[in-house]
Design a protein around this motif. Structure first.
Motif, PDB file in Angstrom:
ATOM      1  N   ARG A   8      22.766  26.024 113.288  1.00 24.93           N
ATOM      2  CA  ARG A   8      23.087  25.189 112.364  1.00 24.93           C
ATOM      3  C   ARG A   8      23.223  25.608 111.015  1.00 24.93           C
ATOM      4  O   ARG A   8      24.144  25.452 110.222  1.00 24.93           O
ATOM      5  CB  ARG A   8      22.186  23.853 112.222  1.00 24.93           C
ATOM      6  CG  ARG A   8      22.010  23.253 113.687  1.00 24.93           C
ATOM      7  CD  ARG A   8      23.068  22.433 113.910  1.00 24.93           C
ATOM      8  NE  ARG A   8      23.484  21.246 112.928  1.00 24.93           N
ATOM      9  CZ  ARG A   8      23.577  20.090 113.217  1.00 24.93           C
ATOM     10  NH1 ARG A   8      23.145  19.589 114.455  1.00 24.93           N
ATOM     11  NH2 ARG A   8      23.833  19.240 112.265  1.00 24.93           N
ATOM     12  N   ARG A   9      22.196  26.592 110.634  1.00 26.32           N
ATOM     13  CA  ARG A   9      22.261  27.291 109.089  1.00 26.32           C
ATOM     14  C   ARG A   9      23.470  28.260 109.255  1.00 26.32           C
ATOM     15  O   ARG A   9      24.069  28.225 108.157  1.00 26.32           O
ATOM     16  CB  ARG A   9      20.901  28.086 109.173  1.00 26.32           C
ATOM     17  CG  ARG A   9      20.809  28.765 108.005  1.00 26.32           C
ATOM     18  CD  ARG A   9      20.640  27.710 106.572  1.00 26.32           C
ATOM     19  NE  ARG A   9      20.339  28.557 105.506  1.00 26.32           N
ATOM     20  CZ  ARG A   9      20.910  28.172 104.181  1.00 26.32           C
ATOM     21  NH1 ARG A   9      21.642  27.040 104.405  1.00 26.32           N
ATOM     22  NH2 ARG A   9      20.900  28.929 103.073  1.00 26.32           N
ATOM     23  N   ALA A  10      23.872  28.759 110.469  1.00 27.06           N
ATOM     24  CA  ALA A  10      24.946  29.627 110.166  1.00 27.06           C
ATOM     25  C   ALA A  10      26.096  28.959 109.966  1.00 27.06           C
ATOM     26  O   ALA A  10      26.857  29.534 109.200  1.00 27.06           O
ATOM     27  CB  ALA A  10      25.026  30.561 111.630  1.00 27.06           C
ATOM     28  N   VAL A  11      26.377  27.622 110.476  1.00 25.43           N
ATOM     29  CA  VAL A  11      27.552  27.046 109.936  1.00 25.43           C
ATOM     30  C   VAL A  11      27.509  26.479 108.385  1.00 25.43           C
ATOM     31  O   VAL A  11      28.463  26.687 107.816  1.00 25.43           O
ATOM     32  CB  VAL A  11      27.749  25.578 110.814  1.00 25.43           C
ATOM     33  CG1 VAL A  11      28.663  24.701 110.329  1.00 25.43           C
ATOM     34  CG2 VAL A  11      28.011  25.839 112.286  1.00 25.43           C
ATOM     35  N   GLN A  12      26.469  26.376 108.126  1.00 29.99           N
ATOM     36  CA  GLN A  12      26.154  25.799 106.747  1.00 29.99           C
ATOM     37  C   GLN A  12      26.467  27.133 105.676  1.00 29.99           C
ATOM     38  O   GLN A  12      27.010  27.241 104.509  1.00 29.99           O
ATOM     39  CB  GLN A  12      24.681  25.627 106.321  1.00 29.99           C
ATOM     40  CG  GLN A  12      24.334  24.228 106.415  1.00 29.99           C
ATOM     41  CD  GLN A  12      22.889  23.738 105.907  1.00 29.99           C
ATOM     42  OE1 GLN A  12      22.201  24.827 105.701  1.00 29.99           O
ATOM     43  NE2 GLN A  12      22.673  22.616 105.798  1.00 29.99           N
TER      44      GLN A  12
END
Length: 124
Positions: A86-90
């Motif tokens: 999820r953080r990688a998408v952000q």
């Protein structure tokens, strides 16, 4: 709920400090024999859900706190891998997010949120 970005960032900072302290005073609290596998998964899942809520409130405001959240040792697989994705998408690294989700989906029990997110980003 908390009001304002500063309150969210302040609370997240205190939460991380608390988690750090728990780790040093009771290093295997989630892995101790006092917890069943179900209870351990529930605690980890609840913590991951809280971290995802923080993502919504801290993105663009407290990136350093978000980076600490996704590497904190209190989270265990596969929830840790999920919030890292999820953080990688952000942070604009969708290829990393897809790779992380493919890894995450190999772990049982195949949480429905994991499957939905993997489909959303094209990892499945």
């Amino acid at each position: 709920m908390l009001r304002g970005a500063d309150a969210w960032a302040d609370f997240a900072g205190h939460q991380l400090t608390g988690l750090d302290h728990t780790r040093t005073s009771a290093p295997n609290i989630l892995g101790s024999s006092d917890y069943s596998d179900y209870a351990r998964r529930q605690c980890t899942g609840d913590l991951a859900a809280w971290h995802l809520l923080l993502f919504d409130h801290l993105e663009g405001i407290a990136e350093d706190l978000l980076d600490r959240l996704v590497t904190h040792p209190k989270l265990a697989e596969p929830e840790l891998t999920y919030i890292q994705a999820r953080r990688a998408v952000q942070t604009g690294t969708p290829d990393r997010a897809r790779a992380l989700m493919r890894e995450c989906l190999t772990e049982p029990p195949g949480h429905q949120d994991f499957v939905a997110f993997a489909k959303e980003i094209g990892a499945r």
